[in-house]
Design a protein around this motif. Structure first.
Motif, PDB file in Angstrom:
ATOM      1  N   GLU A  99      45.898  38.166  29.775  1.00  9.76           N
ATOM      2  CA  GLU A  99      45.368  39.275  30.549  1.00  9.76           C
ATOM      3  C   GLU A  99      45.768  40.636  29.980  1.00  9.76           C
ATOM      4  N   LYS A 150      40.076  43.964  36.494  1.00 12.70           N
ATOM      5  CA  LYS A 150      39.934  43.912  37.952  1.00 12.70           C
ATOM      6  C   LYS A 150      38.537  43.493  38.363  1.00 12.70           C
ATOM      7  N   SER A 209      41.552  34.919  30.867  1.00 16.43           N
ATOM      8  CA  SER A 209      42.362  33.784  31.300  1.00 16.43           C
ATOM      9  C   SER A 209      43.491  33.526  30.320  1.00 16.43           C
ATOM     10  N   ARG A 214      44.228  29.520  34.674  1.00 13.87           N
ATOM     11  CA  ARG A 214      44.864  30.726  35.204  1.00 13.87           C
ATOM     12  C   ARG A 214      45.922  30.383  36.251  1.00 13.87           C
ATOM     13  N   GLU A 249      42.119  38.820  46.430  1.00 19.66           N
ATOM     14  CA  GLU A 249      42.213  39.705  45.274  1.00 19.66           C
ATOM     15  C   GLU A 249      42.954  40.993  45.656  1.00 19.66           C
ATOM     16  N   HIS A 309      37.885  39.849  37.536  1.00 17.87           N
ATOM     17  CA  HIS A 309      38.587  38.979  38.483  1.00 17.87           C
ATOM     18  C   HIS A 309      37.835  38.868  39.800  1.00 17.87           C
TER      19      HIS A 309
END
Ligand SMILES: Nc1ncnc2c1ncn2[C@@H]1O[C@H](COP(=O)(O)OP(=O)(O)O)[C@@H](O)[C@H]1O
Ligand SMILES: [Mg+2]
Lengths: 287, 251
Positions: free
Chosen positions: A168, A179, A165, A35, A85, A182
């Motif tokens: 997206e 979200k 990964s 990523r 994040e 992640h």
């Protein structure tokens, strides 16, 4: 050569902890590398340092011992990961900005807490470069718990993590909650970093997450294979690094990273050789 | 009596202050092979993003399989091959099998694993695009045209009713473009998959499409290939906002 590691309790705990982080750090590292988030590990390790310094400070100035530096580091790391994040959401077009912001924040806080705790000591040195003698029985069981948790979560969410990964946008269209996944992922990363710091140290923990992956990327076919190979390289580096570090009286962070770099160079060399020989073979066939 | 897979009513959309779609009305009939053409920046990708629910219209409403888009939840019935699919990170270490398996991730669902049926399905989709020989190859080692087939397989693995492709043949050589259209044609005819295809190679597309739509902020044309072929240079200049040389091939 291994005898000492089984004879002395503290070494045994270090050794077993090493085996755990040799597994979980490259495992998460595979997702981090593909990523293109390698620098996040660096940012989080510096935030972890701030938490460690905070723990040392509380202990020294207020004799509050229940937030040990280890737990302080873990708490800061997780909070830092959530902030990253969030920041990535604020700077949608420049997501990598989140990294220097959090990294410098971590260093700034570390400096403040370190000086409030009356400066540098050996303990801090161990946190920076890792140590073969720093893992207590308690730490070991905490890290064991973290490792089991991480293995279960990765096992359960492997296909989502992998799908996200790779692409997206496509994953989101197909209905995966990008979200939330992640967030889960970055919290796992924070935990791995906090767990690894005892042995490899703040400054080198990101190397343990990325170098074995960089090496296996040269050789692997497919993602799963890359994951297994990364873990194999990670274990090799940690075990080799702990033993040589102990006998040479060098912090294991240094030896682990140097072995990882050696593995990386070998795999690049191997790839080069096999590509040239393949070319030569096809050239022969065509001649 | 043809039913619509997608219905767009009076759709307008603007990025910040730039209007990109202006009161667009259109339908994709079930079973159609629809070609969507228009100048660069004409809003084709935006239209697709609206259909996929990635962005919401400023005005108007969208229905997918007869359901308003905000209530729609059968996303696995809509397959998508993005414009960016061929600019993905070529170094990403994933095999053909692994890439196609990702098409099933959402359908299989959280906390569940691929079972035998899923695995057979993945191989079947790879077979359908004629790539079974490459099943364990890294996707980065394939040619652009082969990669595009893999991305179609990733969409097919869900048995979609509608397959949307955004400029899938950019960077693919002529011979492979032809084979690519034959594959699409087959999917449309034999598996009855409705297709929406954004493309610039109108020549090959008109041989296979059943419907052609021209979009440049507004909808300028919607008809069959015959009507499209009958358009004059003057009509095209109007769509594109500047003079154009017609390059429709005669067949
Ligand atoms: N994310 C975005 N933000 C701002 N403007 C955009 C964005 N995406 C596209 N645009 C603009 O909207 C217009 C239509 O773009 P697009 O739908 O991609 O056209 P097409 O696919 O037909 O080439 C273009 O002028 C483009 O610059
Ligand atoms: Mg476009």
């Amino acid at each position: 050569m291994l005898a000492d590691f089984f004879e002395y309790d503290f070494l045994r705990h270090t050794f077993l902890t090493g085996i755990l982080i040799g597994l979980i750090a490259p495992l998460l590292g595979t997702f981090i590398v593909v990523r293109r988030l390698s620098l996040i590990a660096d940012a989080l390790s510096h935030v972890t340092l701030a938490g460690i310094a905070f723990g040392l400070f509380l202990d020294k100035k207020f004799a509050i011992a229940w937030i040990t530096p280890f737990y302080g580091g873990m708490i800061f790391s997780v909070i830092g990961s959530i902030l990253i994040e969030k920041l990535r959401g604020v700077y949608k077009a420049f997501q990598e900005l989140a990294i220097p912001i959090i990294l410098s924040g971590g260093v700034g806080l570390s400096v403040i807490f370190i000086s409030l705790a009356d400066g540098f000591n050996t303990d801090l040195f161990n946190y920076l470069f890792g140590s073969v003698s720093a893992v207590s029985r308690n730490d070991f069981f905490t890290i064991l718990g973290i490792s089991i948790f991480i293995l279960i979560v990765i096992g359960l969410f492997y296909k989502e993590l992998f799908t996200l990964s790779f692409d997206e946008e496509h994953a989101t269209i197909s209905g995966i909650h990008a979200k939330r996944i992640h967030l889960l992922f970055i919290i796992l990363t924070a935990l791995v970093i906090a767990a690894s710091i005892r042995i490899v140290g703040v400054l080198l923990v990101s190397a343990l997450m990325t170098l074995p992956v960089a090496a296996s990327m040269q050789l692997a076919k497919g993602f799963k294979q890359m994951m297994f190979l990364s873990v194999a390289f990670g274990e090799l580096a940690v075990i080799g690094g702990l033993i040589s570090g102990y006998y040479l009286s060098i912090p294991p962070g240094g030896t682990i990273v140097m072995i990882s770099i050696l593995i990386l160079l070998l795999s690049i060399g191997y790839k080069r050789l096999s590509v040239t020989s393949k070319k030569r073979r096809t050239a022969h066939e065509h001649a | 009596m043809s039913e619509a897979v997608v219905t767009m009513n009076n759709i307008s959309y603007a990025y910040e202050h730039k209007k990109v779609l202006d009161h667009v009305n259109f339908e994709i009939p079930r079973g159609a092979f629809m070609g969507l053409v228009g100048p660069n920046g004409g809003g084709k990708t935006t239209l697709i993003k609206l259909i996929l629910g990635l962005i919401k219209p400023d005005e108007g409403d969208i229905q997918l399989l007869h359901e308003p888009i905000n209530k729609f939840n059968q996303w696995n019935k809509i397959g998508f091959v993005s414009q960016k699919a061929n600019s993905f990170n070529r170094g990403f270490p994933a095999t053909v099998y692994e890439v196609v398996s990702m098409g099933l991730t959402a359908k299989v669902g959280y906390l569940r694993f691929f079972n035998k049926t899923h695995k057979a399905k993945i191989r079947q989709a790879i077979d359908q695009v004629g790539m079974l020989d490459y099943v364990n190859e890294n996707i980065g080692n394939l040619s652009g045209g082969q990669q595009q087939r893999i991305f179609i397989a990733r969409a097919l693995v869900n048995d979609p009713e509608l397959l949307i492709l955004d400029e899938p043949t950019v960077g693919v050589d002529f011979e492979n473009v032809k084979r690519f259209y034959e594959l699409l044609h087959q999917l449309n005819e034999q598996r009855n998959i409705t297709l929406l295809l954004v493309t610039h190679d109108t020549g090959t597309m008109t041989e296979h499409a059943t419907d052609i739509v021209c979009l440049n902020k507004q909808l300028h044309f919607h008809g069959d290939p015959k009507a499209y072929a009958a358009l004059s240079e003057k009509d095209f200049s109007k769509f594109y906002g500047h003079p154009v040389n017609l390059v429709i091939h005669d067949h």
